[in-house]
Motif scaffolding. Structure first.
Motif, PDB file in Angstrom:
ATOM      1  N   VAL A  97      15.941 -16.353  37.740  1.00  0.00           N
ATOM      2  CA  VAL A  97      17.387 -16.462  37.920  1.00  0.00           C
ATOM      3  C   VAL A  97      17.945 -15.158  38.474  1.00  0.00           C
ATOM      4  N   SER A  98      17.315 -14.041  38.121  1.00  0.00           N
ATOM      5  CA  SER A  98      17.796 -12.780  38.689  1.00  0.00           C
ATOM      6  C   SER A  98      17.472 -12.711  40.172  1.00  0.00           C
ATOM      7  N   ILE A  99      16.303 -13.259  40.581  1.00  0.00           N
ATOM      8  CA  ILE A  99      15.978 -13.272  42.008  1.00  0.00           C
ATOM      9  C   ILE A  99      16.928 -14.193  42.765  1.00  0.00           C
ATOM     10  N   VAL A 100      17.218 -15.352  42.152  1.00  0.00           N
ATOM     11  CA  VAL A 100      18.173 -16.271  42.786  1.00  0.00           C
ATOM     12  C   VAL A 100      19.525 -15.604  42.970  1.00  0.00           C
ATOM     13  N   LEU A 101      19.962 -14.873  41.959  1.00  0.00           N
ATOM     14  CA  LEU A 101      21.256 -14.198  42.031  1.00  0.00           C
ATOM     15  C   LEU A 101      21.253 -13.162  43.151  1.00  0.00           C
ATOM     16  N   LEU A 102      20.144 -12.394  43.248  1.00  0.00           N
ATOM     17  CA  LEU A 102      20.049 -11.387  44.311  1.00  0.00           C
ATOM     18  C   LEU A 102      20.091 -12.059  45.675  1.00  0.00           C
ATOM     19  N   ALA A 103      19.299 -13.150  45.824  1.00  0.00           N
ATOM     20  CA  ALA A 103      19.270 -13.848  47.113  1.00  0.00           C
ATOM     21  C   ALA A 103      20.643 -14.399  47.459  1.00  0.00           C
ATOM     22  N   ALA A 104      21.361 -14.923  46.457  1.00  0.00           N
ATOM     23  CA  ALA A 104      22.694 -15.475  46.724  1.00  0.00           C
ATOM     24  C   ALA A 104      23.653 -14.388  47.161  1.00  0.00           C
ATOM     25  N   MET A 105      23.563 -13.221  46.528  1.00  0.00           N
ATOM     26  CA  MET A 105      24.474 -12.133  46.910  1.00  0.00           C
ATOM     27  C   MET A 105      24.194 -11.674  48.331  1.00  0.00           C
ATOM     28  N   ALA A 128      27.802 -18.405  38.934  1.00  0.00           N
ATOM     29  CA  ALA A 128      28.313 -17.215  39.619  1.00  0.00           C
ATOM     30  C   ALA A 128      27.714 -17.099  41.009  1.00  0.00           C
ATOM     31  N   ALA A 129      26.398 -17.334  41.118  1.00  0.00           N
ATOM     32  CA  ALA A 129      25.748 -17.284  42.430  1.00  0.00           C
ATOM     33  C   ALA A 129      26.323 -18.345  43.360  1.00  0.00           C
ATOM     34  N   GLU A 130      26.504 -19.554  42.813  1.00  0.00           N
ATOM     35  CA  GLU A 130      27.059 -20.661  43.607  1.00  0.00           C
ATOM     36  C   GLU A 130      28.459 -20.322  44.100  1.00  0.00           C
ATOM     37  N   ALA A 131      29.264 -19.727  43.223  1.00  0.00           N
ATOM     38  CA  ALA A 131      30.638 -19.401  43.618  1.00  0.00           C
ATOM     39  C   ALA A 131      30.637 -18.361  44.726  1.00  0.00           C
ATOM     40  N   ALA A 132      29.751 -17.353  44.616  1.00  0.00           N
ATOM     41  CA  ALA A 132      29.719 -16.308  45.649  1.00  0.00           C
ATOM     42  C   ALA A 132      29.370 -16.910  47.006  1.00  0.00           C
ATOM     43  N   GLY A 155      22.780 -13.427  50.660  1.00  0.00           N
ATOM     44  CA  GLY A 155      23.198 -14.516  51.552  1.00  0.00           C
ATOM     45  C   GLY A 155      24.697 -14.520  51.767  1.00  0.00           C
ATOM     46  N   ALA A 156      25.453 -14.292  50.697  1.00  0.00           N
ATOM     47  CA  ALA A 156      26.912 -14.272  50.835  1.00  0.00           C
ATOM     48  C   ALA A 156      27.351 -13.127  51.733  1.00  0.00           C
ATOM     49  N   ALA A 157      26.705 -11.962  51.564  1.00  0.00           N
ATOM     50  CA  ALA A 157      27.078 -10.813  52.391  1.00  0.00           C
ATOM     51  C   ALA A 157      26.776 -11.081  53.857  1.00  0.00           C
ATOM     52  N   ILE A 158      25.633 -11.763  54.124  1.00  0.00           N
ATOM     53  CA  ILE A 158      25.289 -12.063  55.517  1.00  0.00           C
ATOM     54  C   ILE A 158      26.261 -13.090  56.094  1.00  0.00           C
ATOM     55  N   LEU A 159      26.643 -14.074  55.261  1.00  0.00           N
ATOM     56  CA  LEU A 159      27.516 -15.142  55.751  1.00  0.00           C
ATOM     57  C   LEU A 159      28.866 -14.617  56.221  1.00  0.00           C
ATOM     58  N   ILE A 160      29.412 -13.628  55.534  1.00  0.00           N
ATOM     59  CA  ILE A 160      30.779 -13.217  55.861  1.00  0.00           C
ATOM     60  C   ILE A 160      30.813 -11.937  56.662  1.00  0.00           C
ATOM     61  N   ARG A 161      29.669 -11.500  57.211  1.00  0.00           N
ATOM     62  CA  ARG A 161      29.711 -10.244  57.959  1.00  0.00           C
ATOM     63  C   ARG A 161      30.469 -10.467  59.267  1.00  0.00           C
ATOM     64  N   GLU A 162      31.083  -9.406  59.735  1.00  0.00           N
ATOM     65  CA  GLU A 162      31.827  -9.474  60.991  1.00  0.00           C
ATOM     66  C   GLU A 162      30.853  -9.539  62.149  1.00  0.00           C
ATOM     67  N   ARG A 163      31.151 -10.438  63.082  1.00  0.00           N
ATOM     68  CA  ARG A 163      30.286 -10.531  64.248  1.00  0.00           C
ATOM     69  C   ARG A 163      31.050 -10.045  65.462  1.00  0.00           C
ATOM     70  N   SER A 164      30.333  -9.406  66.357  1.00  0.00           N
ATOM     71  CA  SER A 164      30.970  -8.997  67.605  1.00  0.00           C
ATOM     72  C   SER A 164      31.058 -10.194  68.542  1.00  0.00           C
ATOM     73  N   HIS A 165      31.929 -10.150  69.506  1.00  0.00           N
ATOM     74  CA  HIS A 165      32.097 -11.186  70.523  1.00  0.00           C
ATOM     75  C   HIS A 165      32.312 -12.551  69.899  1.00  0.00           C
ATOM     76  N   LEU A 224      32.174 -19.365  48.313  1.00  0.00           N
ATOM     77  CA  LEU A 224      33.382 -18.698  48.806  1.00  0.00           C
ATOM     78  C   LEU A 224      33.108 -17.953  50.100  1.00  0.00           C
ATOM     79  N   ALA A 225      31.877 -17.442  50.266  1.00  0.00           N
ATOM     80  CA  ALA A 225      31.521 -16.854  51.557  1.00  0.00           C
ATOM     81  C   ALA A 225      31.579 -17.913  52.651  1.00  0.00           C
ATOM     82  N   ILE A 226      31.081 -19.108  52.337  1.00  0.00           N
ATOM     83  CA  ILE A 226      31.132 -20.201  53.317  1.00  0.00           C
ATOM     84  C   ILE A 226      32.576 -20.557  53.632  1.00  0.00           C
ATOM     85  N   VAL A 227      33.439 -20.578  52.591  1.00  0.00           N
ATOM     86  CA  VAL A 227      34.843 -20.900  52.825  1.00  0.00           C
ATOM     87  C   VAL A 227      35.483 -19.872  53.751  1.00  0.00           C
TER      88      VAL A 227
END
Lengths: 179, 102
Positions: A143-151, B72-76, A153-163, B79-82
């Protein structure tokens, strides 16, 4: 008697704002109502003797998830102008389905003879810690690995992209970066 | 009224039905996420109530702890997807997200 009173108060604190979450037009109001529901659930955990979970609920849900949700609500605020109202045909099927699910659940709850044991009231935090380090050590690590991967992933999803974020632009950028 | 297991299960069922209704009826993606949170909390309440009244072990509480972490992981991620949806489409309504590529 006191127990019944506390239970009723906690149930009201949990269920009434939950209705507000579901039926409120204003998404900010819904978010703040969710706060009360989560606090009520934390109160239930404390009522049931799960003191560790009650504190975890407050810290993770109220302190983390809810702040994230409200943050997203504020950042993505869509003006109410031109918003279509819910048609009745849009609300009826979900209402019927949810009521049916509740009916089945309630029937099960009332019909089944639960094998209720003697309730223990000792604190469980030490026991949870012991279990996490012995029987549940692998799920704990997973579960700790899943949490790390999710974090990540979230950071990559919302990163600013050029162009404006097109794949071609990123490919071009990589080409240019190459010597 | 003697507070027992069925009362907790009933509160949990109410929360679950409300969350289900929110997921099915709301158009705002964040509101759908709130419905998911309600359903997860209902499941957690069931875990803790069963752990206290039926099994008298600690396993139910551990499951609830894992569920909280995964929520918590799911929410993060959600919300990034949103936020990505809002940046690309200018709206957070679920109906507008119909194409895989912008």
């Amino acid at each position: 008697m006191i127990r019944d009173l506390v239970f009723v108060l906690l149930a009201l604190l949990t269920v009434v704002p939950a209705f507000w979450v579901v039926f409120s037009r204003n998404i900010v109001h819904a978010g703040f109502a969710l706060l009360f529901t989560l606090v009520g659930v934390a109160g239930f955990y404390g009522f049931l003797g799960a003191d560790f979970l009650a504190v975890t609920q407050l810290m993770v849900y109220v302190g983390g998830v809810l702040v994230l949700v409200l943050f997203t609500v504020m950042m993505t605020h869509v003006p109410a102008v031109g918003r279509r109202r819910h048609g009745l045909d849009r609300l009826v099927p979900p209402a019927v389905f949810a009521a049916a699910v509740f009916g089945v659940l309630y029937k099960v709850i009332t019909v089944v003879k639960w094998n209720v044991g003697e309730a223990s009231t000792s604190p469980t935090t030490a026991e949870i810690g012991t279990q996490l380090m012995t029987n549940y050590v692998f799920p704990f690590e997973y579960v700790s690995i899943v949490l790390l991967a999710a974090m990540v992933g979230a950071a990559i999803l919302i990163r600013e992209r050029s162009h404006a974020g097109s794949d071609d632009a990123i490919a071009e950028e990589k080409q240019e970066a190459r010597p | 009224m003697n507070v027992g297991l069925p009362h907790f299960l009933t509160v949990s069922a109410v929360l679950f039905a409300l969350g289900l209704f929110a997921v099915m009826s709301r158009r705002n993606t964040v509101a759908i996420l709130m419905g998911v949170e309600l359903m997860l909390n209902a499941a957690n309440l069931n875990f803790v109530a069963f752990s206290r009244y039926v099994q008298r072990g600690i396993d139910g509480q551990l499951m609830a702890a894992f569920v909280i972490v995964l929520a918590a992981a799911e929410a993060a991620v959600a919300l990034a997807i949103v936020l990505a949806l809002y940046r690309n489409y200018g709206t957070v309504h679920a109906d507008t997200a119909q194409s895989l590529k912008r």
